[in-house]
Design an enzyme around this catalytic site. Structure first.
Site, short mmCIF file in Angstrom:
data_model
loop_
_atom_site.label_atom_id
_atom_site.label_comp_id
_atom_site.label_asym_id
_atom_site.label_seq_id
_atom_site.Cartn_x
_atom_site.Cartn_y
_atom_site.Cartn_z
N ASP A 14 -47.63 -31.59 27.76
CA ASP A 14 -47.53 -30.06 29.12
C ASP A 14 -46.38 -29.64 27.94
OD1 ASP A 14 -47.41 -31.67 31.22
OD2 ASP A 14 -45.78 -33.39 30.52
N SER A 23 -55.09 -40.59 31.39
CA SER A 23 -53.82 -40.17 32.41
C SER A 23 -52.53 -41.26 31.76
CB SER A 23 -54.46 -39.81 33.36
OG SER A 23 -53.56 -39.82 34.68
N ARG A 57 -39.31 -43.19 36.05
CA ARG A 57 -39.47 -44.34 36.66
C ARG A 57 -38.08 -45.93 36.33
NH1 ARG A 57 -43.42 -41.68 33.92
NH2 ARG A 57 -45.11 -42.85 33.52
N ARG A 61 -52.83 -30.68 44.16
CA ARG A 61 -53.03 -31.33 43.17
C ARG A 61 -53.77 -32.39 43.43
NH1 ARG A 61 -48.35 -31.98 39.44
NH2 ARG A 61 -49.71 -32.31 37.68
N GLN A 79 -49.91 -41.46 34.28
CA GLN A 79 -49.65 -41.00 35.23
C GLN A 79 -50.27 -42.13 35.92
OE1 GLN A 79 -49.53 -37.60 37.01
NE2 GLN A 79 -47.74 -36.85 36.22
#
Length: 450
Positions: free
Chosen positions: A328, A176, A35, A131, A178
């Site tokens: 994660d 999420s 970012r 993905r 993302q």
């Protein structure tokens, strides 16, 4: 193309002769590093970044920002300069943007591109090309952007950004960070207010950094989730960023210290954002001796030093609402649970099935290869253990997933017999020199080529 046998790096980890000791640092936070480069590219002026993670994933983002017209320069280890083009100022890249293994970079850059009237094509390595991207491209299409991809929304992906992007009002079907971040990045170029509703609070580095660069962001708590509102078309102003140590990376040496007798290891300067520290909460519930000192704030993010001391662990049940704060870290938590006493159950892990690998299946396979029986019950992971060290002795297929590889090496340090991984090359995406650092903390000779 390089032959796979030349590019793979098999490793073997064995129980060390002594505990893990010393003071170490881990690479800069990967989420914040991505970012920092992106917002630096969108800001007016020159952003200086300290502590940037220089793993392959982040270097792909740096290359992409350069291809989109920003000046991106490495000044020294972890020190970077980004001269941005302003919101809406990115230019059309001359070539395909290769995001390597980074799903975060690919999905966030989809949001960046959606708000710019340019054409670009994204691709990645064999793992990333498997993905799903539709979770991002479907909501972004409502802004006026157009996406063309392989079957199932997979890379390579062509993007035609909107000439006059519309603000989005989107409720995430699953938590999420993302997807949330991609929608907010697209909203920067739109007139009006972009609104994102998330069912569970996810990591908020995007919101923190938007404020750091001068955007107006409003966050309202709604049950266990949040509503985020962003005023579009702000002028982002360059601002210095110090990237804290990545808590996801710190998890591996800290868990290793908890599991190896005689260990007392300190990791300095770790990010302690409460939306990222679910693993530390869970480990403490298991009886882990984790001490946090020297707490401080850097660049809008809480930071501290964490010391792990060898501990006898007991089983734990992790509620599904904690998953976004530690998504994660479940593979390394599974290794810790394999050394604990009792029945552990990790609930609500559907998101693990669409990571660099099917991480739920890969974690169960990692455990099974080393004598630990675990099973999936729906989206839960369950195992019963008696506190004895795992048998070890297996070779783990990593599926090009850095977190599976690192978790397996930690298991090798705690197991009766050594544990091998078929490939460690992909660890460089998030934690360059991981094996060397861990081996040095263990006194040397514990992690060797397989």
């Amino acid at each position: 193309m390089q032959d796979a046998s030349q590019s793979t790096r098999p490793l073997r980890a064995a129980r060390p002769q002594q505990g893990l000791t010393g003071d170490i640092t881990v690479p800069g936070d990967k989420s914040i590093s991505h970012r920092a480069l992106m917002f630096g590219a969108l800001a007016v002026g020159e952003t200086r970044i300290e502590g940037l993670l220089e793993g392959e994933d982040v270097l792909r983002t740096a290359a992409a920002m350069r291809a989109l017209g920003a000046e991106v320069e490495r000044l020294g280890p972890g020190r970077w300069r980004v001269a941005g083009r302003g919101v809406g100022g990115l230019i059309e890249p001359a070539d395909v943007l290769d995001m390597g293994n980074s799903g975060t970079a690919a999905r966030l850059i989809c949001g960046l591109l959606a708000g710019h009237p340019i054409f670009a094509v994204l691709t990645g390595d064999a793992s990333l090309r498997k993905r799903p991207m539709r979770r991002v491209t479907d909501p972004l299409a409502a802004s006026g952007a157009r996406f063309s991809s392989r079957e199932g929304g997979r890379l390579p992906l062509a993007v035609e950004g909107a000439k006059n992007p519309l603000p989005l009002d989107y409720r995430l079907p699953v938590a999420s960070a993302q997807v949330k971040s991609a929608v907010l990045l697209a909203g920067l170029c739109a007139r009006g207010t972009t609104r994102v509703e998330e069912p569970e609070a996810t990591r908020d580095h995007t919101e923190n950094m938007l404020r750091h660069f001068g955007a107006t962001v409003r966050v309202t708590v709604q049950g266990s989730g949040r509503v985020i509102e962003l005023d579009g078309q702000p002028e982002l102003t360059a601002a210095p960023i110090t990237v804290p140590g990545d808590p996801s990376s710190a998890a591996f040496p800290l868990v290793a210290a908890l599991l190896v007798p005689g260990s007392r290891l300190t990791v300095r300067g770790v990010g302690l954002n409460p939306l990222r520290t679910g693993l530390f909460t869970t480990l403490r519930e298991m009886g882990a001796d984790l001490a946090v000192t020297n707490e401080r704030t850097e660049g809008g993010e809480p930071v501290g030093d964490i010391t792990a001391t060898h501990s006898a662990l007991h089983a734990v049940e992790v509620p599904p609402e904690r998953a976004p704060s530690m998504i994660d870290e479940y593979p390394i938590l599974a290794v810790a649970a394999a050394c604990a006493t009792g029945t552990s159950r990790f609930r609500g892990l559907a998101e693990l099935r669409v990571k660099e690998s099917d991480r739920l299946a890969a974690t169960i396979a990692l455990l099974a290869a080393n004598g630990v029986a675990a099973r999936a019950e729906g989206d839960d992971l369950v195992m019963e253990r008696n506190g004895a060290p795992p048998a070890g002795g297996g070779t783990v297929v990593t599926h090009m997933d850095h977190r599976i590889a690192m978790s397996a090496l930690v298991m090798g340090l705690a197991s009766e017999q050594p544990v091998a991984v078929d490939d460690s090359a992909f660890i460089d995406t998030s934690f360059p020199d991981f094996a060397t650092l861990l081996d040095r903390a263990a006194g040397g000779g514990a992690i060797t080529p397989a």
